[in-house]
Scaffold this active site. Structure first.
Site, PDB file in Angstrom:
ATOM      1  N   HIS A  56     -30.393 -21.292  17.108  1.00 29.14           N
ATOM      2  CA  HIS A  56     -30.865 -22.051  18.379  1.00 29.14           C
ATOM      3  C   HIS A  56     -32.081 -22.869  17.928  1.00 29.14           C
ATOM      4  O   HIS A  56     -33.301 -22.916  18.581  1.00 29.14           O
ATOM      5  CB  HIS A  56     -31.369 -21.346  19.714  1.00 29.14           C
ATOM      6  CG  HIS A  56     -30.292 -20.810  20.193  1.00 29.14           C
ATOM      7  ND1 HIS A  56     -29.317 -21.751  21.222  1.00 29.14           N
ATOM      8  CD2 HIS A  56     -29.190 -19.580  20.215  1.00 29.14           C
ATOM      9  CE1 HIS A  56     -28.254 -20.984  21.724  1.00 29.14           C
ATOM     10  NE2 HIS A  56     -28.269 -19.777  21.325  1.00 29.14           N
ATOM     11  N   ASN A 129     -25.931 -20.172  27.921  1.00 29.20           N
ATOM     12  CA  ASN A 129     -25.501 -21.447  27.147  1.00 29.20           C
ATOM     13  C   ASN A 129     -25.017 -22.277  28.067  1.00 29.20           C
ATOM     14  O   ASN A 129     -24.836 -21.822  29.623  1.00 29.20           O
ATOM     15  CB  ASN A 129     -24.527 -20.923  26.237  1.00 29.20           C
ATOM     16  CG  ASN A 129     -24.962 -20.311  24.890  1.00 29.20           C
ATOM     17  OD1 ASN A 129     -26.134 -20.657  24.499  1.00 29.20           O
ATOM     18  ND2 ASN A 129     -24.287 -19.648  24.289  1.00 29.20           N
TER      19      ASN A 129
END
Ligand code: NDP
Length: 501
Positions: A56, A129
């Site tokens: 990320h 997510n």
């Protein structure tokens, strides 16, 4: 100096006389060691980069609020959810997973959907997510999985062999792979995607009764995706397109919003539900647990400084508030450790003191010192517990209700009925349109064709096990022998691995 201009100083507040000429011996130099302003400036610059997140790394963030729209007090005692119309400040960060900090926003990848709720009982983080499931269900597999999605250790290039080798040897991934290779793997922007907790969490009320829950943040902008060709073009045209889109939408007052829908499962259902409700590779079918709308998330303010507010934002699924707790989901249990640990590595042990990470309520504890402690560090108060000098006291009513665990301690897989292929098949057969299926097959074959043939065969067999037509179309798209794929699909996982080794 003009009235509205501030005085330029060193980091220690001393005025700077000249920032264009280094201090030299004569006009031609050399530069003197006693130019301490130059030394401070270069030394700081040399240390500007902190380690990027191992996953990320590329992301964009925004501030906003969460508003409760339904009474959920029978499920949870969380104060920020205690009243309809109650608002709580939120910071959100969206991201791609595998790429580096400068990578393109249009990469095929899950998107991180991380929220920090600044509640009166401390920060609550929902680190989800844009997909309701994940590739693996045991945290022991996580570092290996991520290695395969990043760069080859030899030539530092993305590598289709290791990408598909791992996935085809890990059949539990097929549900997430099917979502990733649908056009939802390339959302048009961060605004046009849903966010899911993916994990199951526990909500408990003030009577100590508990429920298993899953969060679904549904985009009110509507789902929109890029096709494979559009994504490829976008990567060249504007690698930061989703970051730009979020920033510009908020600047023009077009505030993105999401509806929070919850799936809620009474605890007595968990053992008998047809899927293991704690297995992150599975969803709970909507027909079984219809989502209930309980709130709305709105993002309405851009960060003023990217590094301060986005790069230093540190989310952790271990940040709970009373009324919300972990489930036994194994991947979640691993993440409860890993996120805090990674923030200590990236930002230092006192990262909760960084303004974006600071709770809005008071922090009173006995942790002291450490790098970059910028608080008053407990002053001259006691730094141990128990004490009789008026230090902070635990609040027994903050406790999660006790729960029972049992079983043999061992390295062992889930035993709950476990079919890793059915839900991926349902997505392909029942949910996708003809166009979705065409795009899925094209997205897979143009990527999988770069792997060795034996890996193509093994992965096609996995798709075949999810759905006969799905696997057949992938195999045909790759020019493989469908009979060979079918016979691999009929083998056990061990036999298939052996046959394609
Ligand atoms: P439903 O048939 O009730 O609804 C289908 C769901 O799939 C919707 O939530 C829709 O999201 C979502 N969806 C549509 N296209 C895709 C895609 N390409 N990738 C991922 N999700 C997509 O679902 P069921 O509960 O009966 O489950 C059937 C299958 O749907 C599951 O096996 C799973 O693959 C998928 N799914 C299920 C979810 C759940 O929590 N039950 C959540 C998401 C997907 P939207 O409404 O936003 O368009």
């Amino acid at each position: 100096m003009a009235k509205d201009k501030k005085e330029y100083t060193t980091g220690f507040g001393a005025p700077i006389d000249d920032d264009q000429n280094s201090k030299t011996a004569g006009t031609d130099g050399p530069i003197l060691m006693q130019d301490t302003h130059l030394l401070e400036k270069l030394g700081h610059f040399d240390r500007e980069r902190i380690p990027e997140r191992v996953v990320h790394a590329k992301g964009a963030g925004a501030h906003g609020y969460f508003e409760v729209t339904a009474d959920v007090t029978k499920y949870t005692r969380a104060k920020f959810l205690s009243e309809v119309a109650k608002r709580t400040d939120v910071f959100a960060r969206f991201s791609t997973v595998g790429g580096e900090r400068g990578s393109a926003d249009a990469e095929r990848d899950p998107r991180g959907f991380a929220l920090k709720f600044y509640t009166e009982e401390g920060n609550y983080d929902m680190t989800g997510n844009n997909t309701p499931v994940f590739f693996i269900r045991d945290p022991l597999k996580f570092p290996d999985f991520i290695h395969t999605q990043k760069r080859h250790p030899g030539n530092n290039l993305k590598n289709a062999d290791m990408f598909w080798d791992f996935l085809s040897l890990t059949p539990e991934s097929v549900h997430q792979v099917t979502i990733l290779f649908s056009d939802r793997g390339t959302p048009r922007t961060f605004r046009h995607m849903n966010g899911y907790s993916s994990h199951t969490f526990k909500w408990y009320n003030d009577k100590g009764e508990y429920y298993w829950v899953q969060y679904h943040f549904k985009t009110e902008q509507g789902i929109q995706n890029l096709t494979r060709d559009e994504a490829t073009e976008m990567k060249g045209k504007d690698p930061d397109h989703a970051t730009r889109d979020l920033y510009e939408a908020i600047e023009r007052g077009d505030y993105p919003s999401w509806r929070l829908e919850m799936q809620i499962m009474p605890p007595e259902d968990a053992a008998k539900y047809r899927f293991n409700p704690f297995d992150i590779t599975k969803v709970w079918f909507h027909a079984d647990y219809p989502p209930i709308t309980i709130g709305r998330l709105v993002l309405n303010k851009n960060p003023k400084n990217y590094f301060a507010e986005v790069e230093q934002a540190a989310f952790s699924p271990a940040n709970f508030v009373p009324g919300i707790a972990a489930s036994p989901d194994k991947l979640l249990q691993g993440r409860l450790f890993s996120y805090h640990d990674t923030h200590i590595h990236r930002l230092g042990v006192n990262y909760p003191m960084i303004p974006i990470n600071q709770p809005k309520n008071a922090v009173n504890y006995y942790q002291r010192d450490g790098y970059m402690n910028v608080s008053e560090n407990g002053g001259d108060g006691p730094n141990y517990y128990p004490n009789s000098f008026g230090g902070p006291e635990p609040q027994i009513d903050a406790a999660e209700p006790a729960f029972e665990v049992s079983g043999m301690a061992a390295r062992q897989p889930y035993t709950h009925p476990n079919d890793d292929f059915f839900q991926a098949g349902e997505l392909y057969r029942r949910v996708m349109t003809d166009m979705d299926r065409d795009h899925l097959i094209g997205n897979i074959t143009t990527h999988l064709c770069n792997a060795q043939k034996r890996i193509q065969l093994r992965q096609s067999a996995i798709f075949y096990k999810a759905d006969l037509e799905y696997g057949t179309r992938v195999a045909k798209g790759l020019g493989l022998n469908v009979k060979e794929v079918k016979s691999l699909a009929e083998m056990t996982q061990e036999e298939r691995a052996e046959a394609t080794s």
